[in-house]
Design a protein around this motif. Structure first.
Motif, PDB file in Angstrom:
ATOM      1  N   SER A  87     -18.436  -8.095  10.552  1.00 27.67           N
ATOM      2  CA  SER A  87     -19.270  -7.952   9.234  1.00 27.67           C
ATOM      3  C   SER A  87     -19.216  -8.070   8.227  1.00 27.67           C
ATOM      4  CB  SER A  87     -18.578  -6.100  10.300  1.00 27.67           C
ATOM      5  OG  SER A  87     -19.047  -6.051  11.234  1.00 27.67           O
ATOM      6  N   VAL A  88     -18.102  -8.802   7.845  1.00 31.59           N
ATOM      7  CA  VAL A  88     -17.459  -8.802   6.792  1.00 31.59           C
ATOM      8  C   VAL A  88     -18.077  -9.819   6.117  1.00 31.59           C
ATOM      9  CG1 VAL A  88     -15.875  -9.180   4.915  1.00 31.59           C
ATOM     10  CG2 VAL A  88     -15.331  -7.656   6.046  1.00 31.59           C
ATOM     11  N   ALA A  89     -18.708 -10.499   7.657  1.00 31.28           N
ATOM     12  CA  ALA A  89     -19.440 -12.384   7.234  1.00 31.28           C
ATOM     13  C   ALA A  89     -20.515 -11.920   7.464  1.00 31.28           C
ATOM     14  CB  ALA A  89     -18.644 -12.510   8.431  1.00 31.28           C
ATOM     15  N   GLN A  90     -21.413 -10.975   8.069  1.00 28.74           N
ATOM     16  CA  GLN A  90     -22.414 -10.955   7.804  1.00 28.74           C
ATOM     17  C   GLN A  90     -22.966 -10.261   6.480  1.00 28.74           C
ATOM     18  OE1 GLN A  90     -23.102 -12.634  10.120  1.00 28.74           O
ATOM     19  NE2 GLN A  90     -25.296 -12.130  10.461  1.00 28.74           N
ATOM     20  N   LEU A  91     -22.200  -9.306   6.374  1.00 25.40           N
ATOM     21  CA  LEU A  91     -22.383  -8.370   5.447  1.00 25.40           C
ATOM     22  C   LEU A  91     -22.300  -9.654   3.454  1.00 25.40           C
ATOM     23  CD1 LEU A  91     -21.085  -5.414   5.586  1.00 25.40           C
ATOM     24  CD2 LEU A  91     -23.460  -5.963   5.256  1.00 25.40           C
ATOM     25  N   THR A  92     -21.373 -10.732   3.655  1.00 24.34           N
ATOM     26  CA  THR A  92     -21.719 -11.713   2.974  1.00 24.34           C
ATOM     27  C   THR A  92     -23.158 -12.066   2.553  1.00 24.34           C
ATOM     28  OG1 THR A  92     -19.111 -11.851   3.070  1.00 24.34           O
ATOM     29  CG2 THR A  92     -20.305 -13.519   1.465  1.00 24.34           C
ATOM     30  N   LYS A  93     -23.467 -12.280   3.863  1.00 23.67           N
ATOM     31  CA  LYS A  93     -24.668 -12.810   3.880  1.00 23.67           C
ATOM     32  C   LYS A  93     -25.925 -12.454   3.359  1.00 23.67           C
ATOM     33  CE  LYS A  93     -23.055 -15.904   7.655  1.00 23.67           C
ATOM     34  NZ  LYS A  93     -23.655 -15.663   9.457  1.00 23.67           N
ATOM     35  N   ALA A  94     -25.842 -11.440   4.117  1.00 25.46           N
ATOM     36  CA  ALA A  94     -26.732 -10.456   3.464  1.00 25.46           C
ATOM     37  C   ALA A  94     -27.075 -10.397   2.259  1.00 25.46           C
ATOM     38  CB  ALA A  94     -26.755  -8.834   3.662  1.00 25.46           C
ATOM     39  N   ASN A  95     -25.945 -10.246   1.382  1.00 27.25           N
ATOM     40  CA  ASN A  95     -25.949 -10.193  -0.117  1.00 27.25           C
ATOM     41  C   ASN A  95     -26.259 -11.316  -0.681  1.00 27.25           C
ATOM     42  OD1 ASN A  95     -25.273  -8.457  -2.326  1.00 27.25           O
ATOM     43  ND2 ASN A  95     -23.184  -9.565  -2.291  1.00 27.25           N
ATOM     44  N   ILE A  96     -25.904 -12.591  -0.019  1.00 29.45           N
ATOM     45  CA  ILE A  96     -26.573 -13.815  -0.685  1.00 29.45           C
ATOM     46  C   ILE A  96     -27.964 -13.673  -0.672  1.00 29.45           C
ATOM     47  CG2 ILE A  96     -26.392 -16.207  -0.340  1.00 29.45           C
ATOM     48  CD1 ILE A  96     -23.139 -16.267   0.418  1.00 29.45           C
ATOM     49  N   HIS A  97     -28.134 -13.727   0.772  1.00 27.32           N
ATOM     50  CA  HIS A  97     -29.773 -13.569   1.116  1.00 27.32           C
ATOM     51  C   HIS A  97     -30.496 -12.569   0.647  1.00 27.32           C
ATOM     52  CE1 HIS A  97     -28.714 -17.169   1.855  1.00 27.32           C
ATOM     53  NE2 HIS A  97     -28.157 -17.506   3.167  1.00 27.32           N
ATOM     54  N   SER A  98     -30.368 -11.336   0.407  1.00 28.88           N
ATOM     55  CA  SER A  98     -30.559 -10.064   0.368  1.00 28.88           C
ATOM     56  C   SER A  98     -31.457  -9.913   1.753  1.00 28.88           C
ATOM     57  CB  SER A  98     -31.743 -10.450  -1.042  1.00 28.88           C
ATOM     58  OG  SER A  98     -30.791 -10.070  -2.018  1.00 28.88           O
ATOM     59  N   ASP A  99     -30.621  -9.981   2.762  1.00 28.70           N
ATOM     60  CA  ASP A  99     -30.876  -9.662   4.302  1.00 28.70           C
ATOM     61  C   ASP A  99     -31.018  -8.154   4.849  1.00 28.70           C
ATOM     62  OD1 ASP A  99     -32.113  -9.896   6.611  1.00 28.70           O
ATOM     63  OD2 ASP A  99     -31.273 -11.823   6.743  1.00 28.70           O
ATOM     64  N   VAL A 100     -32.377  -7.524   4.962  1.00 28.82           N
ATOM     65  CA  VAL A 100     -32.060  -6.070   4.987  1.00 28.82           C
ATOM     66  C   VAL A 100     -31.308  -6.460   6.895  1.00 28.82           C
ATOM     67  CG1 VAL A 100     -32.960  -3.730   5.347  1.00 28.82           C
ATOM     68  CG2 VAL A 100     -33.157  -5.404   3.032  1.00 28.82           C
ATOM     69  N   VAL A 101     -32.240  -6.970   7.249  1.00 32.06           N
ATOM     70  CA  VAL A 101     -31.745  -7.455   8.709  1.00 32.06           C
ATOM     71  C   VAL A 101     -30.049  -7.321   9.000  1.00 32.06           C
ATOM     72  CG1 VAL A 101     -32.212  -8.685  10.760  1.00 32.06           C
ATOM     73  CG2 VAL A 101     -33.934  -8.281   9.164  1.00 32.06           C
ATOM     74  N   LEU A 102     -29.691  -8.711   8.485  1.00 30.76           N
ATOM     75  CA  LEU A 102     -28.307  -7.993   8.736  1.00 30.76           C
ATOM     76  C   LEU A 102     -27.466  -7.341   8.265  1.00 30.76           C
ATOM     77  CD1 LEU A 102     -27.680 -11.463   6.611  1.00 30.76           C
ATOM     78  CD2 LEU A 102     -27.820 -11.332   9.584  1.00 30.76           C
ATOM     79  N   VAL A 103     -28.441  -6.358   7.352  1.00 28.10           N
ATOM     80  CA  VAL A 103     -27.215  -4.797   6.900  1.00 28.10           C
ATOM     81  C   VAL A 103     -27.283  -4.059   8.531  1.00 28.10           C
ATOM     82  CG1 VAL A 103     -27.144  -2.736   5.718  1.00 28.10           C
ATOM     83  CG2 VAL A 103     -27.518  -5.167   4.586  1.00 28.10           C
ATOM     84  N   GLU A 104     -28.803  -4.317   8.625  1.00 24.97           N
ATOM     85  CA  GLU A 104     -29.153  -2.890   9.663  1.00 24.97           C
ATOM     86  C   GLU A 104     -28.597  -4.169  11.023  1.00 24.97           C
ATOM     87  OE1 GLU A 104     -33.656  -3.589   9.663  1.00 24.97           O
ATOM     88  OE2 GLU A 104     -33.645  -2.121   8.428  1.00 24.97           O
ATOM     89  N   GLU A 105     -28.521  -4.821  10.993  1.00 23.31           N
ATOM     90  CA  GLU A 105     -27.458  -5.256  12.400  1.00 23.31           C
ATOM     91  C   GLU A 105     -25.732  -5.150  12.435  1.00 23.31           C
ATOM     92  OE1 GLU A 105     -25.434  -9.455  14.241  1.00 23.31           O
ATOM     93  OE2 GLU A 105     -26.569  -9.459  12.297  1.00 23.31           O
ATOM     94  N   VAL A 106     -25.250  -5.211  10.860  1.00 21.54           N
ATOM     95  CA  VAL A 106     -24.003  -3.981  11.309  1.00 21.54           C
ATOM     96  C   VAL A 106     -23.729  -2.993  11.310  1.00 21.54           C
ATOM     97  CG1 VAL A 106     -22.251  -3.904   9.766  1.00 21.54           C
ATOM     98  CG2 VAL A 106     -23.288  -6.756   9.427  1.00 21.54           C
ATOM     99  N   ILE A 107     -24.980  -2.402  10.854  1.00 23.96           N
ATOM    100  CA  ILE A 107     -25.053  -0.895  11.372  1.00 23.96           C
ATOM    101  C   ILE A 107     -24.988  -0.303  12.543  1.00 23.96           C
ATOM    102  CG2 ILE A 107     -26.719   1.709  11.227  1.00 23.96           C
ATOM    103  CD1 ILE A 107     -27.518   0.201   8.650  1.00 23.96           C
ATOM    104  N   LYS A 108     -25.997  -1.160  13.415  1.00 21.96           N
ATOM    105  CA  LYS A 108     -25.655  -1.005  14.421  1.00 21.96           C
ATOM    106  C   LYS A 108     -24.564  -1.626  15.394  1.00 21.96           C
ATOM    107  CE  LYS A 108     -31.379  -1.822  14.741  1.00 21.96           C
ATOM    108  NZ  LYS A 108     -32.469  -2.352  14.913  1.00 21.96           N
ATOM    109  N   LEU A 109     -24.009  -2.363  14.760  1.00 20.93           N
ATOM    110  CA  LEU A 109     -22.755  -3.032  15.647  1.00 20.93           C
ATOM    111  C   LEU A 109     -21.751  -1.757  15.403  1.00 20.93           C
ATOM    112  CD1 LEU A 109     -22.611  -6.602  14.728  1.00 20.93           C
ATOM    113  CD2 LEU A 109     -22.698  -5.848  17.175  1.00 20.93           C
ATOM    114  N   LEU A 110     -22.463  -1.246  14.665  1.00 20.94           N
ATOM    115  CA  LEU A 110     -20.641  -0.250  14.578  1.00 20.94           C
ATOM    116  C   LEU A 110     -20.830   0.767  14.826  1.00 20.94           C
ATOM    117  CD1 LEU A 110     -19.291  -2.131  10.810  1.00 20.94           C
ATOM    118  CD2 LEU A 110     -18.077  -1.910  13.323  1.00 20.94           C
ATOM    119  N   GLN A 111     -22.189   1.551  14.408  1.00 22.59           N
ATOM    120  CA  GLN A 111     -22.288   2.696  15.099  1.00 22.59           C
ATOM    121  C   GLN A 111     -21.502   3.147  16.737  1.00 22.59           C
ATOM    122  OE1 GLN A 111     -26.879   2.787  14.836  1.00 22.59           O
ATOM    123  NE2 GLN A 111     -26.644   4.541  12.787  1.00 22.59           N
TER     124      GLN A 111
END
Length: 136
Positions: A95-119
């Motif tokens: 999740s940290v790795a995906q959020l790092t990528k999301a931050n670099i690329h401003s990728d909402v899909v990666l943030v949503e992936e993390v939310i779905k994984l952790l819910q």
């Protein structure tokens, strides 16, 4: 309208109130608070991305990463927790790795992936709440 002294007092009150809530919380409640804060930050990051607010996005993703690394990962007992704790650590690290990528690329899909994984993890934690409190 408000004096800086009044604002400072209100801010101090909020900090004391939050600190007291943490001091009085059970270990189970602390983890629940971490998940609540995590999802609040993830949703705020998603909203900031949608509004192209780069500074806000970075602030909320950084907070989410800190909650994962300094709260949830550090709270794992890898010796006593066995395979479950090890798998949770892998999930949190991913999740940290995906959020790092999301931050670099401003990728909402990666943030949503993390939310779905952790819910499901957060929901499971919430569901064991009454049982955990009875056995503690």
């Amino acid at each position: 309208m408000f004096s800086s002294t009044g604002y400072g007092a209100a801010n101090a009150y909020r900090q004391v109130s939050a600190h007291s809530g943490v001091e009085n919380a059970s270990p189970h409640q602390l983890i629940q608070m971490l998940f609540d804060g995590l999802f609040q930050s993830l949703n705020a990051a998603r909203g900031a991305m949608e509004r192209s607010e780069v500074e806000e996005k970075g602030r909320h993703i950084s907070k989410s990463v800190r909650i994962l690394q300094e709260g949830l990962v550090m709270g794992l007992d890898l010796e006593k927790g066995g395979e479950l704790a090890a798998n949770l650590k892998l999930l949190y690290d991913y999740s940290v790795a995906q959020l790092t990528k999301a931050n670099i690329h401003s990728d909402v899909v990666l943030v949503e992936e993390v939310i779905k994984l952790l819910q499901p993890v957060a929901q499971g934690w919430k569901e064991i709440g009454p049982t955990a409190n009875q056995t503690m």
